[in-house]
Design an enzyme around this catalytic site. Structure first.
Site, PDB file in Angstrom:
ATOM      1  N   GLU A 328      21.061  72.356  -2.150  1.00 22.24           N
ATOM      2  CA  GLU A 328      20.919  73.605  -2.906  1.00 22.24           C
ATOM      3  C   GLU A 328      22.243  74.133  -3.451  1.00 22.24           C
ATOM      4  OE1 GLU A 328      16.987  75.580  -0.948  1.00 22.24           O
ATOM      5  OE2 GLU A 328      18.773  75.627   0.297  1.00 22.24           O
TER       6      GLU A 328
HETATM    7  C1  ACM Z   1      17.319  72.698   3.100  1.00 22.59           C
HETATM    8  O1  ACM Z   1      16.208  73.012   3.561  1.00 22.59           O
HETATM    9  N1  ACM Z   1      17.901  73.452   2.190  1.00 22.59           N
HETATM   10  C2  ACM Z   1      18.008  71.496   3.539  1.00 22.59           C
END
Ligand code: ACM
Length: 522
Positions: A328
């Site tokens: 992310e």
């Molecule tokens: C995640 O759940 N952002 C690895």
């Protein structure tokens, strides 16, 4: 005479009413295959063994093997009320033996019969896993901390067992909410019940930096000073972290520390203004958004910071792996992400560790030997899945953590009071019913190093919350990591899983009583 007559009357009464079946049922030992994770091979037969006041635990092998004997004694003494001395003379009702080279690093054999129980392994970890199997073969009341009536019977026969995968993990996010050393130890003990051998600690995120780094002290003292919802947060001193590592090792778990980079870094950016491209430190963050923070990829100080953090954390960590996150990074350009990973992965190698990254790492160039942790969903794009599968074909090992299967923070149903639902609702059957060997299209089965069940803690604040979300799904994740594919099947699993309920009750674990599981009613 009166006493004998009284006994006869009691026997007669028991015979006359079917309630007489209850004590008889208690004296029937647990079938040898009623174990989670399912053992590789079970051969029932012969008479049961009964642990009595005279039973000894004899250990042949190293001092470490003896510590496994002491661990077993510590489980059995409170509930049996027996002394169960640990001896080295080879004469005991329960024998733990090390035999070189036969059972692999973690496998064991358990032989049970009228004359005793012998657990044989090639390494102490195998003895320890055999001890976990033995616990499940005894009545659930063995887990209680006060003296229980018994009898303490173990069915006759042989269990021969070794794991499908070397990597069987659970992750605890100690950043979104901080968990004390004692809370982490409690979880370690619960993970050990199911032969999990990796504890992945998510030590940094936007909401909190949880490990002391001497060369950048404000990371912990300021960056660790809050958490989701604005509570006081906290951090582990180096001594705290070493104690977690030591305790995990005593339960044969390896700690995998994660510093999430280059996104999920608000706590670090808030602690040191110089880490920001504009030189301005943002405020601490106590919400639950993701994807808004990034280290400043072009700045030299970013790599001084990474080098110092990786060096200090690697020095504290005896395990092989250092997880660098990589998920992310929505505020990092693709070019910057690739450049960052090209510079940072060699730093991990320089300090003697193997890189693990969330599967977005496959969008850069994974270092030789790196593992990618896949956390996609059924409806993750074909392109993203293909990118991970291609990396796997090119030698990147995979740890499977599909979010819509074994993210332990997903709600079980709409009514689950804790957790999130962005990956969907994940009931117990759904979390169990998949095959890690054939999960990601195009990824060779040989690339799969194992399975990990992450627990993100945006909504999780204490051990009771952890346990409600982890149990029963953690047991299924453990089975997917340990048991051969040939043993896999929901119908058999749900019966073995149901038998864990009274054990969790005895251990004080408050679990989700899924209607999919035929829990015992009494
Ligand atoms: C995640 O759940 N952002 C690895």
């Amino acid at each position: 005479m009166a006493r004998i007559l009284g006994s006869l009357l009691l026997v007669a009464a028991a015979g006359a009413f079917t309630v007489g079946a209850a004590p008889a049922a208690r004296a029937t030992p647990t079938p040898l295959d009623r174990v989670v994770p399912a053992p590789a091979s079970v051969t029932p037969g012969g008479s049961p063994y009964r642990i009595t006041r005279g039973t000894r635990i004899s250990v042949t092998g190293s001092g470490e093997a003896r510590r496994v004997g002491e661990y077993l004694a510590a489980v059995l003494r409170p509930s049996t009320g027996y002394p169960l001395p640990v001896t080295a003379n080879g004469h005991g009702g329960i024998r733990l033996r090390i035999t070189k080279g036969v059972f692999g690093a973690e496998g064991y054999r358990l032989d049970s019969g009228r004359g005793g129980i012998t657990i044989t392994a090639s390494a102490p970890a195998g003895l320890f896993h055999g001890v976990q199997t033995l616990r499940q073969l005894l009545p659930a009341a063995v887990e209680k901390k006060s003296v229980q009536p018994g009898p303490w019977l173990v069915a006759g026969g042989t269990v021969q067992d070794s794991p499908r995968y070397a990597y069987r993990g659970a992750m605890l996010d100690v950043s979104r909410h901080f968990f004390t050393v004692a809370q982490v130890k409690r979880y370690i003990d619960e993970l050990a019940l199911y032969k999990i051998n990796k504890l992945h600690l998510h030590l940094s995120d936007d909401q909190g930096w949880r490990i002391a780094i001497d060369s950048w002290p404000r990371l912990a003292t300021y960056g660790g000073s809050t958490q989701v919802g604005g509570g006081p947060g906290g951090h582990y001193t180096k001594a705290d972290y070493r104690e977690i590592v030591r305790y995990a090792a005593s339960r044969y778990l390896e700690v995998v520390p994660e510093i999430d980079l280059p996104g999920h870094t608000n706590a670090a950016l808030a602690s040191y203004a110089d880490l920001n491209c504009d030189g301005v430190a943002p405020p601490l963050y106590t919400g639950t958004d993701v994807g808004f923070s990034t280290l400043c990829v072009p700045k030299k100080i970013t790599y001084d910071f990474v080098d110092d953090v990786v060096r200090e954390l690697a020095a504290l960590t005896p395990g092989r792996y250092l997880h660098i996150g990589g998920d992310e990074a929505h505020s990092t350009s693709h070019a910057d992400y690739v450049a960052f990973m090209d510079k940072v992965q060699p730093v991990v190698a320089k300090y003697g560790k193997t890189v693990i990254g969330w599967h977005q790492l496959t969008g850069a160039t994974p270092a030789p030997g790196a593992l990618a942790q896949y956390w996609g969903l059924d409806d993750t794009s074909a392109e993203e899945k293909a990118q991970v599968a291609k990396a796997a074909r090119n030698g990147t090992g995979l740890i499977l953590s599909p979010a819509d299967r074994i993210y332990l923070d997903m709600k079980y149903t709409e009514d689950t009071p804790l957790g999130q639902d962005w990956a969907g609702l994940v009931e117990v059957r759904r979390s169990y019913d998949w095959d890690p060997g054939h999960y990601l299209d195009g990824a060779p089965a040989s690339a799969v190093r194992g399975v990990e069940a992450p627990l993100w803690t945006e909504t999780i604040t204490d051990s009771a919350d952890i346990e409600y979300m982890a149990f029963p799904r953690l047991a299924g994740a453990a089975e997917l990591g340990w048991s051969p594919a040939a043993t896999h099947g929901w119908d058999g699993y749900k019966v073995r899983l149901a038998a864990q309920g009274p054990r969790w009750d005895a251990l004080g674990i408050k679990y989700y009583k899924s209607p999919q599981v035929p829990w015992p009613t009494s």
